[in-house]
Design an enzyme around this catalytic site. Structure first.
Site, PDB file in Angstrom:
ATOM      1  N   GLU A  50      11.045  -1.481  32.560  1.00  0.00           N
ATOM      2  CA  GLU A  50      11.005  -0.177  31.887  1.00  0.00           C
ATOM      3  C   GLU A  50       9.623   0.151  31.349  1.00  0.00           C
ATOM      4  O   GLU A  50       9.258   1.323  31.231  1.00  0.00           O
ATOM      5  CB  GLU A  50      12.040  -0.125  30.763  1.00  0.00           C
ATOM      6  CG  GLU A  50      13.488  -0.037  31.249  1.00  0.00           C
ATOM      7  CD  GLU A  50      14.093  -1.398  31.554  1.00  0.00           C
ATOM      8  OE1 GLU A  50      13.360  -2.410  31.506  1.00  0.00           O
ATOM      9  OE2 GLU A  50      15.309  -1.444  31.852  1.00  0.00           O
ATOM     10  N   PHE A 112      28.138  -4.135  22.996  1.00  0.00           N
ATOM     11  CA  PHE A 112      27.335  -4.737  24.062  1.00  0.00           C
ATOM     12  C   PHE A 112      26.130  -3.856  24.403  1.00  0.00           C
ATOM     13  O   PHE A 112      26.273  -2.669  24.631  1.00  0.00           O
ATOM     14  CB  PHE A 112      28.198  -4.942  25.318  1.00  0.00           C
ATOM     15  CG  PHE A 112      27.403  -5.499  26.464  1.00  0.00           C
ATOM     16  CD1 PHE A 112      26.806  -6.753  26.367  1.00  0.00           C
ATOM     17  CD2 PHE A 112      27.210  -4.749  27.614  1.00  0.00           C
ATOM     18  CE1 PHE A 112      26.038  -7.254  27.409  1.00  0.00           C
ATOM     19  CE2 PHE A 112      26.433  -5.252  28.671  1.00  0.00           C
ATOM     20  CZ  PHE A 112      25.853  -6.503  28.567  1.00  0.00           C
ATOM     21  N   GLN A 113      24.959  -4.458  24.409  1.00  0.00           N
ATOM     22  CA  GLN A 113      23.697  -3.772  24.684  1.00  0.00           C
ATOM     23  C   GLN A 113      23.456  -2.565  23.797  1.00  0.00           C
ATOM     24  O   GLN A 113      22.873  -1.565  24.232  1.00  0.00           O
ATOM     25  CB  GLN A 113      23.594  -3.382  26.166  1.00  0.00           C
ATOM     26  CG  GLN A 113      23.472  -4.616  27.055  1.00  0.00           C
ATOM     27  CD  GLN A 113      22.995  -4.306  28.452  1.00  0.00           C
ATOM     28  OE1 GLN A 113      23.305  -3.252  28.993  1.00  0.00           O
ATOM     29  NE2 GLN A 113      22.249  -5.235  29.040  1.00  0.00           N
ATOM     30  N   LYS A 162      27.226   7.053  26.177  1.00  0.00           N
ATOM     31  CA  LYS A 162      27.943   7.038  27.450  1.00  0.00           C
ATOM     32  C   LYS A 162      29.005   8.134  27.534  1.00  0.00           C
ATOM     33  O   LYS A 162      29.105   8.847  28.534  1.00  0.00           O
ATOM     34  CB  LYS A 162      28.600   5.662  27.609  1.00  0.00           C
ATOM     35  CG  LYS A 162      29.296   5.485  28.923  1.00  0.00           C
ATOM     36  CD  LYS A 162      29.862   4.079  29.035  1.00  0.00           C
ATOM     37  CE  LYS A 162      30.637   3.959  30.344  1.00  0.00           C
ATOM     38  NZ  LYS A 162      31.372   2.701  30.426  1.00  0.00           N
ATOM     39  N   MET A 479     -12.952  -9.355  27.104  1.00  0.00           N
ATOM     40  CA  MET A 479     -13.286  -8.649  25.867  1.00  0.00           C
ATOM     41  C   MET A 479     -13.119  -9.584  24.666  1.00  0.00           C
ATOM     42  O   MET A 479     -13.912  -9.565  23.723  1.00  0.00           O
ATOM     43  CB  MET A 479     -12.392  -7.413  25.732  1.00  0.00           C
ATOM     44  CG  MET A 479     -12.683  -6.548  24.540  1.00  0.00           C
ATOM     45  SD  MET A 479     -14.371  -5.957  24.527  1.00  0.00           S
ATOM     46  CE  MET A 479     -14.226  -4.422  25.418  1.00  0.00           C
TER      47      MET A 479
END
Ligand code: FAD
Ligand code: TPP
Ligand code: MG
Lengths: 591, 172
Positions: A50, A112-113, A162, A479
């Protein structure tokens, strides 16, 4: 006819003109993906992470000026895209990110999630919405696009439970929306603009300090007119590169920590700083109390909070760069008489002296190790006629790219400035390529940074995004190593990467093209070869591991006190050699 | 310097956390904050008491204005204002102290809003000085619990000056 939330979602995106959606599915958004799968107007690019989706959407937005759009699932999908949201927030990138959420009845139950998407995104978005009722979905999406793209642009999150995507309702899409607490100011105050014009006409040593706001507002034409009409040199921030033509005689290039000597001297000794769409970042001001100590400051910015945040301003103008510059030019046009050119000749002469005194330099021995600057300079010279879009990762290579790529137009430069997100470059380039399939899109990457998102090679191959990634491979977090050289007596704590993958094989493993330039003499040929193929390419260029990037203003230092080369005692340290760099570990790199 | 800022916001969920998040995220401090619906129930009025030099207060006001759910911001210190706070004070009272408690309440024009044989709950409204004054006097009697609302404030309506008439006009 009644539509499901998922159908409404897709319909709204079409109405907003969305052509490309960067996405990765999961349980709570399956209904939406199912609808997306059955239509052809919106191209869904399945990313491998993602974060990749987020940076692709950013690259898309930076290159086009249109909002980038991403869709992720609840919980881990959301938390994975947070870095990109923070990045977009810092760099004012218009994004609309949709996240799935557990059903409204389960919110707050540690389902869940489930993650608190509103809580996660609140500090890193311009605004965020939780849609609790399918009847609000269309208006919310309209508002999300409106907020992301107007005023100071930024990321907006829409959290869709959902059940909202499953429920049905009548669909109507509002033609426009307005929000009573949100009214960006576009037109500058006329009196203030007049004050600014008077100050500009009088100044002997003016400098334009140009920022990303000029790119966002599409004000390049107005900027060029102002600079040329009044003979004012132009300093650009990292985010503004391309807003003013890099090869223009009035262009001073980049200012700030790794800016050119003359850009920084000019702002330090100027008597009038005209800041346009810039936010006085500490990488630019150095020690704030000694930033442009002799100058009056004009500041044009659409966001009132940018003004007087770090630096005192004499003439603040809240408004859109393009509109304000237009008005300003109109006033100045009526008063200009050639006198200003004369008035400023000594100033420009002084700047030319600075330019000749300390130009950007490096020494490339034709048999020695490849200098990173040389690779970037050759890449620039070999591609400049094709008007490429260039993205970068974060580190030394980013600064060298900023110094050596002289972009002529805005929206050709994709870099992570405010957050400095390693791993930004490759996916951002892909996002731009998705928007402009026919154009040349380059990425100047670091060997450290690029490893943060190499999984997107699969996305590039599958979606035929032929970006050309040139990896400036010093086997270091260069760097970080540079700071350790200068401020930590050369103790390379966790900056040596020890093992880097064989980037050629890595690219090939995904079905992309891998090339390597191991000697100076091979650089041009390898670049040409990469440009010739119509597939994604990783070009690995092993470079001098110890090269440091100059000029450099140490953090908190003054702009006229730059380090211009490795201090002599540092050279000695390198010659002795540090024990961390295992010479015998070269096996992976030498072809 | 202390400033009282009144902020008219959308009356919907999450707004308080946006305002609180702004203060914590940018390191501004909040001394007190009170919120309740305004005359128009779709909006709420927040009164925020904060502290900072002019530059910080300017940034606080600008950042509040930048929040999309914020409709109007007024820094009350820019003009005259009146402020009030309410406190509910529950005190233990020994039988011999009960008269003294009532006497103190009376001085501060406070009301007893609940009473048991061993306690009084006193309601007092006023500015900070007054609230702190009554607390100081009641403390020796034994304060069991104290709840303060935080300050609310409102701008004074500017009084239009009556054009001054010269007392005497000498004419030649
Ligand atoms: C390793 C590293 C090194 C760096 N070194 C440097 C360096 O040497 N020099 C340098 O410059 N930067 C450097 N940066 C980047 C730096 O951190 C900042 O991101 C950058 O300086 C900010 O640029 P900006 O002021 O143009 O602001 P931006 O972040 O581009 O912000 C734009 C400003 O314009 C305003 N604006 C937006 N839209 C409009 C509009 N329509 N009209 C008017 N105003 C508008 C916004 O409100 C904002 O104030 C470095 C970053 C990294 C990671
Ligand atoms: C995600 C993230 N983690 C850490 C940093 C701190 N950091 C800044 S530059 C840098 C090194 C980058 O290495 P590389 O990509 O190889 O570039 P180089 O400097 O060597 O050109 C690091 C670790 C960062 N900017 N981003
Ligand atoms: Mg490196």
């Amino acid at each position: 006819m009644k539509l499901t939330g998922a159908e409404i979602f897709v319909e709204c995106l079409k109405r907003e003109g969305v052509k490309t959606l960067f996405a990765l599915p999961g349980g709570v958004v399956l209904k939406i993906f199912d609808v997306l799968h059955q239509q052809k107007d919106i191209d869904v690019i399945l990313t491998r992470h993602e974060q990749g989706a987020g940076h692709m959407a950013e690259g898309y937005a930076k290159a086009t000026g249109k909002p980038g759009v991403a869709l992720v699932t609840s919980g881990p999908g959301m938390s994975n895209i947070v870095t990109a949201l923070v990045d977009a927030s810092m760099d004012s990138v218009p994004l609309v990110c949709f996240s799935g959420q557990v059903s409204t009845s389960l919110i707050g139950n540690d389902a869940f999630q489930e993650a608190d998407n509103m809580g996660l995104s609140r500090p890193c978005t311009k605004y965020n919405f939780l849609v609790k009722d399918v009847n609000d979905l269309a208006v919310t999406i309209k508002e999300a696009f409106y907020v992301a793209t107007t005023g100071r642009p930024g990321p907006v999150l829409v959290d869709i439970p959902k059940d909202v995507s499953m429920n049905k309702t009548d669909f109507t899409y509002p033609g426009s929306v307005s929000i009573r607490g949100y009214n960006p100011t576009y037109d500058g105050n006329k009196w203030q603009i007049k004050q600014a014009a008077e100050a500009i006409a009088k100044a002997r040593k003016p400098i334009l300090y140009v920022g990303g706001g000029v790119v966002f507002s599409g004000a390049s034409e107005e900027l060029i007119e102002l600079a040329e009409m009044m003979n004012i040199p132009v300093d650009m921030t990292l985010m503004a590169l391309g807003a003013f033509p890099g090869e223009h005689p009035l262009s001073m290039g980049m200012m700030g920590m790794h800016g050119t000597y003359w850009a920084n001297m000019a702002v330090h000794y100027s008597d009038l700083v005209i800041a346009v769409g810039a936010r006085f970042d500490d990488r630019v001001t150095g020690k704030v109390s000694e930033f442009c100590p002799h100058a009056k400051v004009i500041h044009i910015d659409i966001d009132p909070t940018s003004i007087r945040k770090n630096v005192n301003v004499d003439i603040p103008i809240v408004g859109d760069c393009k509109r304000v510059l237009r008005e300003l030019n109109q006033i100045l046009r009526a008063t200009v008489n050639g006198e200003q050119k004369e008035l400023r000749k000594p100033w420009l002469d002084q700047i030319h002296v600075w330019q000749r005194a300390h130009p950007l330099t490096y020494e490339q021995d034709s048999n020695g190790p490849i200098k990173p600057q040389h690779v970037i300079k050759r890449l620039y010279e070999l591609t400049k006629d094709r008007d490429p879009i260039v993205s970068t990762d974060v580190g030394q290579h980013q600064m060298w790219a900023a110094q050596y790529f002289k972009l002529t137009k805005p929206r050709r430069w994709l870099t992570s400035g405010g957050l400095g997100t390693m791993g930004f470059g490759f996916p951002a380039a892909m996002g731009a390529q998705a928007a402009f399939p026919g154009r040349l899109v380059l990425c100047v990457a670091g060997d450290g940074s690029v490893q943060m998102n190499t999984q997107e090679l699969a996305t590039a191959v599958v979606n035929k995004l032929p970006v050309k990634v040139v990896i400036i491979n010093n086997r270091f977090h260069g760097m970080v190593r540079q700071w350790q050289d200068l401020f930590y007596e050369g103790r390379y704590a966790s900056s040596y990467l020890d093992v880097v993958p064989d980037f050629v094989k890595l690219a090939e493993a995904y079905g992309a093209v891998g090339l390597r330039a191991a000697k100076v003499s091979e650089i041009d040929d390898v670049i040409q070869e990469a440009l010739a193929v119509d597939r994604p390419v990783f070009v690995d260029v092993p470079v001098d591991q110890y090269e440091n990037c100059y000029p450099m203003i140490p953090a908190g230092g003054c702009n006229h006190e730059m380090i211009l080369a490795d201090p002599p005692e540092l050279k000695k340290k390198q010659a002795v050699g540090t024990p961390v760099v295992g010479e015998d570990k070269d096996t992976v790199l030498t072809a | 310097m202390e400033h009282i800022i009144s902020v008219l916001v959308e009356n919907k969920f999450g707004v308080l956390s946006r305002v609180a998040g702004l203060f914590s995220g940018r390191g501004f401090n909040i001394e007190s904050l009170s919120v309740a619906p305004s005359l128009d129930p779709s909006m709420s009025m927040m009164t925020i008491v904060t502290r900072g030099d002019d530059r910080i207060i300017e940034q606080i006001v600008k950042h509040l204005n930048k929040l999309i759910d914020v409709i109007k911001v007024v820094d009350l210190n820019e003009s005259e204002f009146v402020e009030r706070e309410t406190a509910l004070i529950k005190i233990h009272t020994k039988p011999e102290d009960r008269a003294e408690a009532l006497r103190i309440a009376d001085i501060f024009r406070a009301n007893v809003i609940d009473s048991t044989p061993t306690t009084y709950t006193i309601e007092v409204a006023g500015d900070t000085k007054k609230i702190e004054g009554i607390i100081n006097l009641l403390q020796p009697l034994g304060i069991k619990e104290l709840v303060r609302t935080g300050r609310v404030a409102i701008a004074r309506e500017p009084v239009r000056p009556v054009a001054a008439q010269p007392k005497r006009v000498a004419k030649e």
